[in-house]
Design an enzyme around this catalytic site. Structure first.
Site, PDB file in Angstrom:
ATOM      1  N   TYR A  21       0.989  -1.077  -0.013  1.00  0.00           N
ATOM      2  CA  TYR A  21       0.038  -0.062  -0.069  1.00  0.00           C
ATOM      3  C   TYR A  21       0.852   1.242   0.144  1.00  0.00           C
ATOM      4  O   TYR A  21       0.504   2.153  -0.685  1.00  0.00           O
ATOM      5  CB  TYR A  21      -0.914   0.040   1.171  1.00  0.00           C
ATOM      6  CG  TYR A  21      -2.154  -0.809   0.712  1.00  0.00           C
ATOM      7  CD1 TYR A  21      -3.385  -0.001  -0.025  1.00  0.00           C
ATOM      8  CD2 TYR A  21      -2.479  -2.101   1.101  1.00  0.00           C
ATOM      9  CE1 TYR A  21      -4.350  -0.920  -0.462  1.00  0.00           C
ATOM     10  CE2 TYR A  21      -3.507  -2.797   0.793  1.00  0.00           C
ATOM     11  CZ  TYR A  21      -4.387  -2.161  -0.151  1.00  0.00           C
ATOM     12  OH  TYR A  21      -5.551  -2.815  -0.479  1.00  0.00           O
ATOM     13  N   SER A  34     -14.176  -1.597 -15.515  1.00  0.00           N
ATOM     14  CA  SER A  34     -14.681  -3.002 -16.472  1.00  0.00           C
ATOM     15  C   SER A  34     -15.946  -3.481 -15.958  1.00  0.00           C
ATOM     16  O   SER A  34     -16.453  -4.378 -16.687  1.00  0.00           O
ATOM     17  CB  SER A  34     -13.587  -4.024 -16.186  1.00  0.00           C
ATOM     18  OG  SER A  34     -13.355  -4.047 -14.611  1.00  0.00           O
ATOM     19  N   ALA A  81     -10.626   8.587 -21.243  1.00  0.00           N
ATOM     20  CA  ALA A  81     -11.472   9.542 -20.522  1.00  0.00           C
ATOM     21  C   ALA A  81     -10.955  11.051 -20.801  1.00  0.00           C
ATOM     22  O   ALA A  81     -11.608  11.839 -20.734  1.00  0.00           O
ATOM     23  CB  ALA A  81     -11.721   9.171 -19.135  1.00  0.00           C
ATOM     24  N   ASN A 113     -15.218   4.163 -22.371  1.00  0.00           N
ATOM     25  CA  ASN A 113     -14.171   3.159 -22.080  1.00  0.00           C
ATOM     26  C   ASN A 113     -13.473   2.693 -23.733  1.00  0.00           C
ATOM     27  O   ASN A 113     -14.398   2.461 -24.469  1.00  0.00           O
ATOM     28  CB  ASN A 113     -14.848   1.863 -21.539  1.00  0.00           C
ATOM     29  CG  ASN A 113     -13.885   0.984 -20.860  1.00  0.00           C
ATOM     30  OD1 ASN A 113     -12.949   0.544 -21.564  1.00  0.00           O
ATOM     31  ND2 ASN A 113     -14.073   0.496 -19.546  1.00  0.00           N
ATOM     32  N   HIS A 153     -14.759   2.616  -2.525  1.00  0.00           N
ATOM     33  CA  HIS A 153     -13.900   1.479  -2.078  1.00  0.00           C
ATOM     34  C   HIS A 153     -12.859   2.319  -0.924  1.00  0.00           C
ATOM     35  O   HIS A 153     -11.732   1.702  -0.705  1.00  0.00           O
ATOM     36  CB  HIS A 153     -12.979   1.059  -3.168  1.00  0.00           C
ATOM     37  CG  HIS A 153     -14.026   0.149  -3.963  1.00  0.00           C
ATOM     38  ND1 HIS A 153     -13.622  -0.411  -5.249  1.00  0.00           N
ATOM     39  CD2 HIS A 153     -15.173  -0.479  -3.682  1.00  0.00           C
ATOM     40  CE1 HIS A 153     -14.888  -1.217  -5.848  1.00  0.00           C
ATOM     41  NE2 HIS A 153     -15.585  -1.307  -4.608  1.00  0.00           N
ATOM     42  N   CYS A 190      -6.563   2.596  20.952  1.00  0.00           N
ATOM     43  CA  CYS A 190      -6.527   1.240  21.633  1.00  0.00           C
ATOM     44  C   CYS A 190      -5.136   0.405  21.296  1.00  0.00           C
ATOM     45  O   CYS A 190      -4.904  -0.687  21.880  1.00  0.00           O
ATOM     46  CB  CYS A 190      -7.726   0.250  20.980  1.00  0.00           C
ATOM     47  SG  CYS A 190      -7.360  -0.389  19.511  1.00  0.00           S
TER      48      CYS A 190
END
Ligand code: OAD
Length: 257
Positions: free
Chosen positions: A73, A205, A247, A229, A131, A166
């Site tokens: 990440y 997609s 795009a 697309n 997401h 925590c």
């Protein structure tokens, strides 16, 4: 990238459809950021070609090897951190600035739509990040979450960030395989889909659910789809216009109204 110039007649028809619409929803996927240099997931150079999602983007992977997951990440955060919005992001932001009831639903976690909105003076634009975001983190155990652009040191498990509430490990605030989406964001997205009379589907997609069903909500509500697309998708046969172009190349013209 583009399979030749888009058909002018189709483009004009689609632009007129958007210009005359009462309410527009835009659904985007990784393709809208491709021209910014952000890799897509599927396709020849896609992230899922060289990385196994189950080793990097599941709660199980994080429980097994949080350092590896954070390393991947952080690599993506570095990559995206060096990218800027392209004319496609900016055209959507201008549409939202001019028509504030336009809802943008994105599957992307790169934050480039929000950046384009800020640059375009569309700060109030409604952007639903289905997401999550690479630049937010949350606790793997408790409800704590926060924005974070600062790099994560993934050299060892001991150097990974911990929750200030925590003490558990902190994880990227993105949706992983096997996890549910935020209920409020999802309901907002489907509501916007149902209410819209035009859904513009850009650079996805359209194989990942539930995002791929948002355009179907527009159809069920009597609206129409316009797809941008370079490749055919499962939504292509349902669209009133399909524009086979990138795009960044076509959105400035398509959304000019
Ligand atoms: P994909 O990688 O599956 O699809 C990208 C789409 O963008 C393809 O249909 C390409 O043809 C298209 N494309 C490529 N370049 C383009 C350009 N310049 N302009 C317009 N379109 C272009 O990405 P998504 O559909 O976004 O989820 O993938 C959906 C989800 O799958 C992602 O959000 C991610 C992934 O697993 C999670 O991580 C939860």
């Amino acid at each position: 990238m583009s399979p030749g110039p888009p058909d002018e007649e189709v483009l004009e028809r689609a632009a007129a459809g958007i210009g005359g619409a009462r309410r527009v929803v835009v659904l985007t996927g990784a393709g809208v950021s491709a021209e910014s240099g952000v890799p897509t997931f599927r396709g020849p150079d896609g992230l899922w070609k060289s990385h196994r999602p189950e080793e990097l983007a599941t709660p199980g992977a994080f429980a097994r090897d949080p350092r590896l997951v954070w390393e991947w990440y952080q690599w993506r955060r570095d990559l995206v951190g060096g990218c800027a919005p392209n004319p496609g992001h900016r055209a959507i932001a201008r549409l939202q600035a001019g028509r504030p009831d336009t809802v943008l639903v994105t599957q992307n976690v790169d934050g480039l739509h929000a950046m384009a909105a800020r640059e375009t003076g569309a700060e109030g634009a409604r952007i639903l990040e289905l997401h999550g975001s690479l630049f937010r983190v949350r606790c793997a155990r408790c409800p704590w979450r926060a924005g974070r652009r600062e790099a994560v040191d993934a050299t060892s498990e001991a150097s990974l960030p911990r929750c200030p509430e925590c003490g558990a490990l902190v994880r990227p605030d993105v949706v992983w395989f096997g996890e549910g989406l935020d209920r409020e964001v999802l309901e907002g997205a489907f509501h916007a889909g149902r209410e819209a009379d035009v859904c513009v589907v850009v650079g996805t997609s359209a194989v990942v659910q539930p995002a791929a069903s948002i355009p179907l909500a527009t159809l069920e509500g009597g609206g129409v789809l316009i797809e941008v697309n370079p490749e055919r998708t499962p939504l292509s046969p349902l669209a009133m216009a399909t524009i086979r172009a990138g795009a960044g190349e076509v959105l400035p013209c398509l959304l000019r109204a």
